[in-house]
Design an enzyme around this catalytic site. Structure first.
Site, mmCIF file in Angstrom:
data_model
loop_
_atom_site.group_PDB
_atom_site.id
_atom_site.type_symbol
_atom_site.label_atom_id
_atom_site.label_comp_id
_atom_site.label_asym_id
_atom_site.label_seq_id
_atom_site.Cartn_x
_atom_site.Cartn_y
_atom_site.Cartn_z
ATOM 1 N N ASP A 79 38.105 43.276 41.260
ATOM 2 C CA ASP A 79 38.818 42.109 40.734
ATOM 3 C C ASP A 79 38.223 40.777 41.171
ATOM 4 O O ASP A 79 37.568 40.662 42.200
ATOM 5 C CB ASP A 79 40.301 42.163 41.143
ATOM 6 N N GLU A 137 42.385 44.003 44.399
ATOM 7 C CA GLU A 137 42.353 44.000 45.866
ATOM 8 C C GLU A 137 43.003 42.756 46.429
ATOM 9 O O GLU A 137 43.546 42.774 47.529
ATOM 10 C CB GLU A 137 40.894 44.095 46.353
ATOM 11 N N GLU A 138 42.929 41.639 45.659
ATOM 12 C CA GLU A 138 43.336 40.328 46.177
ATOM 13 C C GLU A 138 44.850 40.174 46.253
ATOM 14 O O GLU A 138 45.465 39.418 45.503
ATOM 15 C CB GLU A 138 42.734 39.206 45.313
ATOM 16 N N HIS A 364 36.124 32.833 48.576
ATOM 17 C CA HIS A 364 37.205 32.189 47.818
ATOM 18 C C HIS A 364 36.928 30.699 47.556
ATOM 19 O O HIS A 364 37.815 29.960 47.150
ATOM 20 C CB HIS A 364 38.585 32.365 48.487
HETATM 21 NI NI NI Z 1 37.130 40.497 49.171
#
Ligand code: NI
Length: 392
Positions: A79, A137-138, A364
């Site tokens: 993702d 996953e986030e 990020h």
């Molecule tokens: Ni990651």
């Protein structure tokens, strides 16, 4: 043991083209339809048994070697994040507002490369490799969804592995240690209720803004005064909302934030103090507090035996200086923790930054990008570990 470093280098163009394609077409958690489609197509082309739609958009594939057991699981996350990309790279996101800003595009490409290499050596594998391409996953629970859908069963997984490209360290560095690797994370929401009123006559109101301010300050005392100085915890208030205009005391204030810990005992202590602090301060100020706590992930804890084995393989593959076994840990959290709660295994880091090329923005960040030289290193290490764990 095959020379996986050379093999991974020979496959570099494949790995890079896959990674760049995923990077240009990022998809948010549980929407990885295109990505999962490519993954399934690539794995099917290798002749593997492929299952799609596992835990939403997850893909699972089995590679059976000369024997069926043991079963070693290896996981990649697929993702992207809701971030507007600012890298200006030729392969930058074509999906505005969505970006592979954590390197999961690299993880997916690396694991496809690992599948290619292991498939070519399947007769040397004395067991089964289970490939887990997970969605979301986030912070959205993709690993849990796949576990609910049985990814750890049929065949039952004995050991699990995953890697993360890591921009806090340069290409060349590898971080592998037993014990905690990433923190457990809680999300909290606090609502402090008072009684609204005119800003000019505060004695007729119960001010939740003042109470909330005291709560924020007092929460910072939890780690400072309740947790042993050599232990680790974080309590962060990250949003605070209350009021609409300058002369009205609002009826309530809402705050959200996160708690990070490694040790279960530290977690219990922090949560206990958190509840007590919020409620008693709010009540002391004449307000009431409501707390909603949600566990995001447990701590990611590596089994020492598996970690030692991964370290030994890394030392054989890379110069000694590259392999950092000094218990590198981060307060970030990782969904793979749910897998490691159920089966032993190891989560490790592959340095991916290159400051000279300007490839060192943090995870990020809108300018996050990796030095792709990290990818064959990750693929070679993972293939070598799987082969080591499955040697007869
Ligand atoms: Ni990651």
């Amino acid at each position: 043991m095959p020379d996986f470093l050379s093999e991974a280098q020979a496959l570099f163009e494949y790995t890079q083209s896959m990674r760049r394609d995923f990077h240009a077409h990022p998809e948010l958690g549980f929407h990885e339809v295109r990505t999962a489609g490519i993954v399934a197509k690539e794995l099917t082309a290798l002749g593997l048994e492929v299952h799609t739609g596992v835990g939403g958009t997850g893909v699972v594939a089995l590679l059976e070697g000369a024997k069926q057991s043991p079963v070693v699981l290896v996981r990649a996350d697929m993702d992207a994040l809701p971030i507007r990309e600012e890298t200006g790279a030729p392969y930058a996101s074509q999906n505005p507002g969505v970006m592979h800003a954590c390197g999961h595009d690299g993880h997916t490409a690396v694991l496809l490369t690992v599948a290619k290499m292991l498939n070519a050596h399947r007769s040397q594998l004395s067991g089964t490799v289970k490939f887990m391409f997970q969605p979301a996953e986030e912070g959205m629970g993709g690993a849990e969804k796949m576990i609910e859908d049985g990814v750890l069963e049929n065949p039952k997984v004995d050991v699990a592995l995953a890697l993360h490209v890591w921009n806090e360290k340069p290409v060349g560095w590898v971080g592998i240690a037993g014990g905690p690797a990433m923190a457990g994370a809680e999300i909290f929401k606090i609502k402090v209720r008072g009684k609204g009123g005119h800003g000019a006559v505060p004695h007729l109101a119960v001010d939740p803004i003042l109470a909330a301010a005291q709560v924020v300050s007092a929460l910072q005392g939890i780690v400072a005064r309740n947790i042993a100085p050599l232990q680790t915890a974080v309590v962060s208030v990250c949003t605070i909302h209350g009021g609409e205009t300058f002369n009205v005391i609002p009826p309530a204030v809402e705050m959200t934030g996160t708690i990070r810990t490694f040790e279960p005992a530290v977690r219990t202590r922090v949560l206990e103090r958190f509840e007590k602090t919020v409620h008693s301060i709010a009540e002391g100020m004449g307000c009431q507090a409501e707390i909603e706590l949600q566990i995001l992930t447990p701590a990611t804890i590596n089994q020492p035996e598996t970690a030692a084995r991964v370290q030994a393989v890394a030392r054989r593959l890379f110069p000694e200086a590259d392999v950092d076994t000094a218990n590198y840990i981060t307060m970030g959290s990782e969904d793979f923790a749910f897998v490691l709660e159920k089966v032993p295994g190891c989560f490790f880091f592959i340095g991916s930054a290159n400051p000279e090329k300007g490839l060192d923005a943090g995870h990020h960040h809108p300018r996050f990008d990796i030095d792709e030289a990290a990818l064959p290193r990750g693929a070679a290490l993972m293939a070598a570990i799987m082969t080591d764990l499955l040697k007869s």
